[in-house]
Design a protein around this motif. Structure first.
Motif, PDB file in Angstrom:
ATOM      1  N   GLU A   6     -70.372  15.421 -20.155  1.00 51.22           N
ATOM      2  CA  GLU A   6     -71.441  14.984 -19.250  1.00 51.22           C
ATOM      3  C   GLU A   6     -71.580  13.470 -19.269  1.00 51.22           C
ATOM      4  O   GLU A   6     -71.262  12.814 -20.259  1.00 51.22           O
ATOM      5  CB  GLU A   6     -72.788  15.589 -19.654  1.00 51.22           C
ATOM      6  CG  GLU A   6     -72.878  17.085 -19.546  1.00 51.22           C
ATOM      7  CD  GLU A   6     -72.975  17.720 -20.897  1.00 51.22           C
ATOM      8  OE1 GLU A   6     -73.402  18.878 -20.982  1.00 51.22           O
ATOM      9  OE2 GLU A   6     -72.609  17.051 -21.885  1.00 51.22           O
ATOM     10  N   SER A   7     -72.103  12.946 -18.174  1.00 51.83           N
ATOM     11  CA  SER A   7     -72.450  11.534 -18.082  1.00 51.83           C
ATOM     12  C   SER A   7     -73.591  11.375 -17.084  1.00 51.83           C
ATOM     13  O   SER A   7     -73.870  12.289 -16.293  1.00 51.83           O
ATOM     14  CB  SER A   7     -71.245  10.700 -17.659  1.00 51.83           C
ATOM     15  OG  SER A   7     -70.779  11.122 -16.393  1.00 51.83           O
ATOM     16  N   GLY A   8     -74.248  10.219 -17.147  1.00 50.35           N
ATOM     17  CA  GLY A   8     -75.266   9.907 -16.154  1.00 50.35           C
ATOM     18  C   GLY A   8     -76.698  10.007 -16.621  1.00 50.35           C
ATOM     19  O   GLY A   8     -77.629   9.760 -15.853  1.00 50.35           O
ATOM     20  N   GLY A   9     -76.920  10.377 -17.871  1.00 51.95           N
ATOM     21  CA  GLY A   9     -78.288  10.427 -18.377  1.00 51.95           C
ATOM     22  C   GLY A   9     -78.867   9.032 -18.528  1.00 51.95           C
ATOM     23  O   GLY A   9     -78.187   8.024 -18.351  1.00 51.95           O
ATOM     24  N   GLY A  15     -91.006   9.908 -10.799  1.00 42.79           N
ATOM     25  CA  GLY A  15     -90.763   9.743  -9.371  1.00 42.79           C
ATOM     26  C   GLY A  15     -89.371   9.241  -9.040  1.00 42.79           C
ATOM     27  O   GLY A  15     -88.976   9.254  -7.870  1.00 42.79           O
ATOM     28  N   GLY A  16     -88.649   8.802 -10.053  1.00 41.01           N
ATOM     29  CA  GLY A  16     -87.304   8.288  -9.850  1.00 41.01           C
ATOM     30  C   GLY A  16     -86.253   9.370  -9.790  1.00 41.01           C
ATOM     31  O   GLY A  16     -86.563  10.568  -9.807  1.00 41.01           O
ATOM     32  N   SER A  17     -84.992   8.932  -9.738  1.00 40.34           N
ATOM     33  CA  SER A  17     -83.863   9.847  -9.594  1.00 40.34           C
ATOM     34  C   SER A  17     -82.756   9.511 -10.585  1.00 40.34           C
ATOM     35  O   SER A  17     -82.605   8.356 -10.990  1.00 40.34           O
ATOM     36  CB  SER A  17     -83.284   9.760  -8.175  1.00 40.34           C
ATOM     37  OG  SER A  17     -84.240  10.115  -7.203  1.00 40.34           O
ATOM     38  N   LEU A  18     -82.011  10.527 -10.952  1.00 42.67           N
ATOM     39  CA  LEU A  18     -80.801  10.396 -11.748  1.00 42.67           C
ATOM     40  C   LEU A  18     -79.806  11.424 -11.263  1.00 42.67           C
ATOM     41  O   LEU A  18     -80.198  12.481 -10.751  1.00 42.67           O
ATOM     42  CB  LEU A  18     -81.078  10.630 -13.235  1.00 42.67           C
ATOM     43  CG  LEU A  18     -81.743   9.535 -14.066  1.00 42.67           C
ATOM     44  CD1 LEU A  18     -82.043  10.054 -15.460  1.00 42.67           C
ATOM     45  CD2 LEU A  18     -80.848   8.298 -14.135  1.00 42.67           C
ATOM     46  N   ARG A  19     -78.526  11.126 -11.452  1.00 40.37           N
ATOM     47  CA  ARG A  19     -77.496  12.124 -11.169  1.00 40.37           C
ATOM     48  C   ARG A  19     -76.636  12.305 -12.409  1.00 40.37           C
ATOM     49  O   ARG A  19     -76.043  11.352 -12.918  1.00 40.37           O
ATOM     50  CB  ARG A  19     -76.609  11.718  -9.988  1.00 40.37           C
ATOM     51  CG  ARG A  19     -75.653  12.832  -9.586  1.00 40.37           C
ATOM     52  CD  ARG A  19     -74.837  12.503  -8.365  1.00 40.37           C
ATOM     53  NE  ARG A  19     -73.671  11.666  -8.666  1.00 40.37           N
ATOM     54  CZ  ARG A  19     -72.579  11.619  -7.938  1.00 40.37           C
ATOM     55  NH1 ARG A  19     -72.496  12.346  -6.831  1.00 40.37           N
ATOM     56  NH2 ARG A  19     -71.576  10.819  -8.265  1.00 40.37           N
ATOM     57  N   LEU A  20     -76.568  13.532 -12.854  1.00 43.25           N
ATOM     58  CA  LEU A  20     -75.694  13.889 -13.962  1.00 43.25           C
ATOM     59  C   LEU A  20     -74.365  14.384 -13.416  1.00 43.25           C
ATOM     60  O   LEU A  20     -74.321  15.063 -12.377  1.00 43.25           O
ATOM     61  CB  LEU A  20     -76.329  14.977 -14.818  1.00 43.25           C
ATOM     62  CG  LEU A  20     -77.678  14.656 -15.457  1.00 43.25           C
ATOM     63  CD1 LEU A  20     -78.177  15.858 -16.260  1.00 43.25           C
ATOM     64  CD2 LEU A  20     -77.585  13.438 -16.334  1.00 43.25           C
ATOM     65  N   TYR A  94     -79.793  17.485 -21.368  1.00 44.24           N
ATOM     66  CA  TYR A  94     -79.230  18.346 -20.334  1.00 44.24           C
ATOM     67  C   TYR A  94     -77.774  18.670 -20.675  1.00 44.24           C
ATOM     68  O   TYR A  94     -76.991  17.778 -21.019  1.00 44.24           O
ATOM     69  CB  TYR A  94     -79.309  17.664 -18.972  1.00 44.24           C
ATOM     70  CG  TYR A  94     -80.700  17.688 -18.391  1.00 44.24           C
ATOM     71  CD1 TYR A  94     -81.716  16.896 -18.927  1.00 44.24           C
ATOM     72  CD2 TYR A  94     -81.018  18.514 -17.314  1.00 44.24           C
ATOM     73  CE1 TYR A  94     -82.997  16.928 -18.404  1.00 44.24           C
ATOM     74  CE2 TYR A  94     -82.305  18.551 -16.787  1.00 44.24           C
ATOM     75  CZ  TYR A  94     -83.289  17.760 -17.343  1.00 44.24           C
ATOM     76  OH  TYR A  94     -84.564  17.798 -16.827  1.00 44.24           O
ATOM     77  N   TYR A  95     -77.442  19.956 -20.563  1.00 48.17           N
ATOM     78  CA  TYR A  95     -76.109  20.438 -20.879  1.00 48.17           C
ATOM     79  C   TYR A  95     -75.496  21.117 -19.654  1.00 48.17           C
ATOM     80  O   TYR A  95     -76.178  21.882 -18.967  1.00 48.17           O
ATOM     81  CB  TYR A  95     -76.160  21.474 -22.002  1.00 48.17           C
ATOM     82  CG  TYR A  95     -76.686  20.964 -23.313  1.00 48.17           C
ATOM     83  CD1 TYR A  95     -78.046  21.014 -23.609  1.00 48.17           C
ATOM     84  CD2 TYR A  95     -75.820  20.461 -24.280  1.00 48.17           C
ATOM     85  CE1 TYR A  95     -78.535  20.554 -24.815  1.00 48.17           C
ATOM     86  CE2 TYR A  95     -76.295  20.001 -25.500  1.00 48.17           C
ATOM     87  CZ  TYR A  95     -77.651  20.055 -25.759  1.00 48.17           C
ATOM     88  OH  TYR A  95     -78.126  19.609 -26.967  1.00 48.17           O
ATOM     89  N   CYS A  96     -74.224  20.851 -19.409  1.00 48.47           N
ATOM     90  CA  CYS A  96     -73.511  21.683 -18.454  1.00 48.47           C
ATOM     91  C   CYS A  96     -72.728  22.741 -19.233  1.00 48.47           C
ATOM     92  O   CYS A  96     -72.395  22.540 -20.406  1.00 48.47           O
ATOM     93  CB  CYS A  96     -72.594  20.870 -17.551  1.00 48.47           C
ATOM     94  SG  CYS A  96     -71.199  20.098 -18.370  1.00 48.47           S
ATOM     95  N   ALA A  97     -72.481  23.845 -18.572  1.00 45.74           N
ATOM     96  CA  ALA A  97     -71.826  24.978 -19.207  1.00 45.74           C
ATOM     97  C   ALA A  97     -70.941  25.676 -18.201  1.00 45.74           C
ATOM     98  O   ALA A  97     -71.183  25.622 -16.983  1.00 45.74           O
ATOM     99  CB  ALA A  97     -72.870  25.944 -19.768  1.00 45.74           C
ATOM    100  N   ALA A  98     -69.920  26.363 -18.721  1.00 44.31           N
ATOM    101  CA  ALA A  98     -68.956  27.055 -17.874  1.00 44.31           C
ATOM    102  C   ALA A  98     -68.692  28.446 -18.403  1.00 44.31           C
ATOM    103  O   ALA A  98     -68.720  28.674 -19.622  1.00 44.31           O
ATOM    104  CB  ALA A  98     -67.643  26.266 -17.812  1.00 44.31           C
ATOM    105  N   THR A 121     -84.681  10.901 -20.034  1.00 43.89           N
ATOM    106  CA  THR A 121     -86.042  10.571 -20.434  1.00 43.89           C
ATOM    107  C   THR A 121     -86.797  10.040 -19.221  1.00 43.89           C
ATOM    108  O   THR A 121     -86.342   9.078 -18.585  1.00 43.89           O
ATOM    109  CB  THR A 121     -86.072   9.524 -21.558  1.00 43.89           C
ATOM    110  OG1 THR A 121     -85.315  10.022 -22.679  1.00 43.89           O
ATOM    111  CG2 THR A 121     -87.495   9.251 -22.006  1.00 43.89           C
ATOM    112  N   VAL A 122     -87.930  10.663 -18.926  1.00 41.37           N
ATOM    113  CA  VAL A 122     -88.744  10.269 -17.776  1.00 41.37           C
ATOM    114  C   VAL A 122     -90.072   9.736 -18.305  1.00 41.37           C
ATOM    115  O   VAL A 122     -90.827  10.466 -18.952  1.00 41.37           O
ATOM    116  CB  VAL A 122     -88.981  11.444 -16.818  1.00 41.37           C
ATOM    117  CG1 VAL A 122     -89.751  10.975 -15.583  1.00 41.37           C
ATOM    118  CG2 VAL A 122     -87.662  12.082 -16.416  1.00 41.37           C
TER     119      VAL A 122
END
Length: 124
Positions: A6-9, A15-20, A94-98, A121-122
């Motif tokens: 994963e990346s992007g944290g 109110g903001g945005s992030l993309r993982l 946050y974790y991605c899984a397959a 972190t928000v």
């Protein structure tokens, strides 16, 4: 199994945005249903979103529905989680899984490959 990274944290104001992003190894990425989960200290891993192998079916937890969007690019072996209108209660790892399956899965026990996690972190 596939290897997931994963990346992007990061840190963002409410109110903001992030993309993982989650990059998978291997040449059979399109054979895997994918999921995103999150976890805070002392709590169980929580379902966030899941998507079928070719993106035809996507499901979200009620807590993120309308704010988060999951997508995948099988040509790039990558799955994404676009997070908008972030709230302090979205703070988690946050974790991605397959999982090698046709159908979408919702429970962490049903997945067999996991990324290392990305801290989101928000601040209020």
């Amino acid at each position: 199994q596939v290897q997931l990274v994963e990346s992007g944290g990061g840190l963002v104001q409410a109110g903001g945005s992030l993309r993982l992003s989650c990059l998978a190894s291997g040449r059979t990425f399109s054979s895997y249903a994918m999921g995103w989960f999150r976890q805070t200290p002392g709590k169980e891993r929580e379902f966030v979103a899941a998507m079928s192998r070719y993106g035809g079916a996507t499901y979200y937890a009620d807590s993120v529905k309308g704010r988060f969007t999951m997508s995948r690019d099988n040509a790039k072996n990558t799955v994404y989680l676009q997070m908008n209108s972030l709230k302090p209660e979205d703070t988690a790892v946050y974790y991605c899984a397959a999982v090698l399956t046709v159908t979408v899965r919702f429970s962490p026990e049903e997945y067999d490959s996991w990324g290392q996690g990305a801290q989101v972190t928000v601040s209020s």
